[in-house]
Design a protein around this motif. Structure first.
Motif, PDB file in Angstrom:
ATOM      1  N   ALA A 125      37.219 -13.642  27.898  1.00  0.00           N
ATOM      2  CA  ALA A 125      38.342 -12.848  28.419  1.00  0.00           C
ATOM      3  C   ALA A 125      39.557 -12.956  27.503  1.00  0.00           C
ATOM      4  O   ALA A 125      40.273 -11.970  27.270  1.00  0.00           O
ATOM      5  N   GLN A 126      39.774 -14.168  26.964  1.00  0.00           N
ATOM      6  CA  GLN A 126      40.888 -14.399  26.033  1.00  0.00           C
ATOM      7  C   GLN A 126      40.753 -13.519  24.792  1.00  0.00           C
ATOM      8  O   GLN A 126      41.722 -12.938  24.314  1.00  0.00           O
ATOM      9  N   ASP A 164      43.385  -2.999  19.396  1.00  0.00           N
ATOM     10  CA  ASP A 164      43.579  -3.062  17.938  1.00  0.00           C
ATOM     11  C   ASP A 164      42.328  -2.522  17.232  1.00  0.00           C
ATOM     12  O   ASP A 164      41.234  -3.054  17.425  1.00  0.00           O
ATOM     13  N   PRO A 165      42.462  -1.475  16.410  1.00  0.00           N
ATOM     14  CA  PRO A 165      41.283  -0.890  15.765  1.00  0.00           C
ATOM     15  C   PRO A 165      40.619  -1.832  14.763  1.00  0.00           C
ATOM     16  O   PRO A 165      39.470  -1.604  14.350  1.00  0.00           O
ATOM     17  N   ALA A 166      41.313  -2.906  14.341  1.00  0.00           N
ATOM     18  CA  ALA A 166      40.726  -3.847  13.380  1.00  0.00           C
ATOM     19  C   ALA A 166      39.880  -4.915  14.068  1.00  0.00           C
ATOM     20  O   ALA A 166      39.241  -5.725  13.405  1.00  0.00           O
ATOM     21  N   GLY A 167      39.894  -4.956  15.411  1.00  0.00           N
ATOM     22  CA  GLY A 167      39.125  -5.973  16.125  1.00  0.00           C
ATOM     23  C   GLY A 167      39.727  -7.353  15.987  1.00  0.00           C
ATOM     24  O   GLY A 167      40.916  -7.500  15.644  1.00  0.00           O
ATOM     25  N   GLY A 168      38.928  -8.377  16.240  1.00  0.00           N
ATOM     26  CA  GLY A 168      39.448  -9.731  16.147  1.00  0.00           C
ATOM     27  C   GLY A 168      38.391 -10.771  16.443  1.00  0.00           C
ATOM     28  O   GLY A 168      37.248 -10.442  16.760  1.00  0.00           O
ATOM     29  N   LEU A 169      38.801 -12.030  16.311  1.00  0.00           N
ATOM     30  CA  LEU A 169      37.849 -13.132  16.455  1.00  0.00           C
ATOM     31  C   LEU A 169      38.533 -14.358  17.024  1.00  0.00           C
ATOM     32  O   LEU A 169      39.748 -14.525  16.862  1.00  0.00           O
ATOM     33  N   LEU A 170      37.753 -15.202  17.692  1.00  0.00           N
ATOM     34  CA  LEU A 170      38.262 -16.512  18.068  1.00  0.00           C
ATOM     35  C   LEU A 170      38.292 -17.382  16.812  1.00  0.00           C
ATOM     36  O   LEU A 170      37.412 -17.293  15.960  1.00  0.00           O
ATOM     37  N   ALA A 171      39.318 -18.196  16.710  1.00  0.00           N
ATOM     38  CA  ALA A 171      39.481 -19.060  15.537  1.00  0.00           C
ATOM     39  C   ALA A 171      40.399 -20.201  15.915  1.00  0.00           C
ATOM     40  O   ALA A 171      41.058 -20.162  16.958  1.00  0.00           O
ATOM     41  N   GLN A 173      35.645 -18.870  14.349  1.00  0.00           N
ATOM     42  CA  GLN A 173      34.583 -19.091  15.323  1.00  0.00           C
ATOM     43  C   GLN A 173      33.955 -17.739  15.631  1.00  0.00           C
ATOM     44  O   GLN A 173      34.238 -16.744  14.968  1.00  0.00           O
ATOM     45  N   THR A 174      33.154 -17.717  16.657  1.00  0.00           N
ATOM     46  CA  THR A 174      32.694 -16.481  17.265  1.00  0.00           C
ATOM     47  C   THR A 174      32.925 -16.639  18.760  1.00  0.00           C
ATOM     48  O   THR A 174      33.100 -17.779  19.214  1.00  0.00           O
ATOM     49  N   ILE A 211      42.547 -14.898  17.252  1.00  0.00           N
ATOM     50  CA  ILE A 211      42.863 -15.303  18.615  1.00  0.00           C
ATOM     51  C   ILE A 211      42.502 -16.781  18.747  1.00  0.00           C
ATOM     52  O   ILE A 211      41.341 -17.147  18.504  1.00  0.00           O
ATOM     53  N   GLU A 212      43.493 -17.611  19.119  1.00  0.00           N
ATOM     54  CA  GLU A 212      43.212 -19.046  19.165  1.00  0.00           C
ATOM     55  C   GLU A 212      42.161 -19.366  20.225  1.00  0.00           C
ATOM     56  O   GLU A 212      42.329 -19.018  21.399  1.00  0.00           O
ATOM     57  N   GLY A 213      41.072 -20.006  19.788  1.00  0.00           N
ATOM     58  CA  GLY A 213      39.983 -20.368  20.687  1.00  0.00           C
ATOM     59  C   GLY A 213      40.125 -21.791  21.186  1.00  0.00           C
ATOM     60  O   GLY A 213      41.233 -22.244  21.502  1.00  0.00           O
TER      61      GLY A 213
END
Ligand code: CTP
Ligand code: MG
Length: 235
Positions: free
Chosen positions: A119-120, A128-135, A168-169, A208-210
Motif C-alpha cells: 500500500a505504501q 507518476d508516469p515514471a513509476g517507483g520502487l521500495l528502497a 528493493q522490490t 519510496i522508503e521501504g
C-alpha cells in the motif's frame, strides 16, 4: 480505475545460497519462501491478481501453489536471467493486461513483504508516469575497493553515502513502460532490477522508503534474519 497486478520472477537457481534446490522453495518461517511473498499480494485488497514466473521444467511449484489457490496464476516461461524471466512473463500477459495497468515486479526471494508495504508503494508512486520502487537509504559508510598487492581487496576510496539508496522490490511501472524498458535493454545480465531499465529510457522512478524486513534472501545467513522479521507480521 487503475488496476494493480503483481509479477514474481521465481525461475532462479539460487547459486549463492548453495542449497539443495532453488532458494524460493526453502522453508522459511514455516512455509516455502515464495508463499510468503505470494500471500502478501493475495492478502492485499489493492492487488487484482498475482502472476508467478517459474522455469518450464519446475517440478515443485504445483505443491507450493496448488491450482485451486485463488488470486494467483503460474506462468511457466522463466528465462536465463531475471530480466528474461520478467520480460517473458510480461509478454505472456499480452491481452490480459492493458497498457495503463500497473505491474509490481517482486523478487520471490523477499518473504518479508507485507500488504502495508504494498500500500505504501502504491500510495507513494501515485500517478507518476515514471513509476517507483521500495528502497532504503544507505546507512553504512561506502568503500570503493581495488585489488591490493596480494590480490585481496583494499579500500581505495570512501564513496559519499548521501543520495545512495539500496533498491528493493516491488518495483512498479505501467505495463506498457515496463515492457518497452525491458524489451529495449541492451544487456540482460546487467539489468538486476527493473528500475534500471526504466532509467535507461530517461525516466526517474520514485524512491519510496521501504523496511529492512523486506530483505532479499541471498546467502544462507539471510534465512535467520528473514525468520526474525517474519515472527512479526507487521512492524
Ligand atoms: N530469477 C528468475 N529467473 C532467473 C534468475 C532469477 O526469475 N533466471 C528470480 C529469482 O528466482 C529471484 C529473483 O529473480 O526471485 C532475484 O534473483 P536472485 O536473488 O539473484 O535469485 P537467484 O538468481 O536464484 O540467486 P543467485 O543469483 O544466487 O543464483
Ligand atoms: Mg541471480
Amino acid at each position: 480505475m487503475t488496476k494493480y497486478f503483481a509479477l514474481l520472477p521465481a525461475a532462479g537457481v539460487g547459486a549463492r545460497m548453495a542449497a539443495n534446490g532453488p532458494k524460493q522453495y526453502l522453508t522459511v518461517g514455516g512455509k516455502p519462501m515464495l508463499r510468503h511473498a505470494v500471500d502478501a499480494f493475495r492478502a492485499s485488497p489493492l492487488v487484482a491478481h498475482t502472476y508467478v514466473v517459474v522455469s518450464p521444467d519446475d517440478g515443485v511449484i504445483d505443491s507450493v501453489l496448488p491450482a485451486d489457490l485463488d488470486g494467483v496464476t503460474v506462468l511457466r516461461c522463466g528465462g536465463a536471467t531475471r530480466m528474461d524471466s520478467v520480460l517473458n512473463g510480461l509478454r505472456a500477459l499480452d491481452g490480459r493486461l492493458g497498457a495503463g495497468d500497473m505491474v509490481m515486479v517482486h523478487d520471490a526471494a523477499r518473504p518479508g513483504l507485507t500488504p502495508a508495504l504494498i500500500a505504501q508503494l502504491i500510495e507513494g508512486v501515485g500517478d507518476d508516469p515514471a513509476g517507483g520502487l521500495l528502497a532504503l537509504p544507505v546507512v553504512d559508510t561506502m568503500k570503493r575497493s581495488t585489488p591490493g598487492a596480494d590480490g585481496l581487496s583494499v579500500s581505495a576510496a570512501t564513496v559519499p553515502r548521501s543520495g545512495l539508496w539500496s533498491a528493493q522490490t516491488p518495483q512498479m511501472f505501467s505495463y506498457a513502460l515496463l515492457l518497452r524498458a525491458l524489451g529495449s535493454a541492451p544487456d540482460a545480465n546487467a539489468i538486476t532490477d527493473d528500475a534500471s531499465a526504466v532509467e535507461m529510457l530517461g525516466y526517474a522512478p520514485r524512491l519510496i522508503e521501504g523496511h529492512p524486513r523486506n530483505l532479499k534472501v541471498t546467502l544462507p545467513a539471510d534465512i535467520r534474519i528473514a525468520e526474525m522479521y517474519l515472527a512479526y507480521k507487521e512492524d
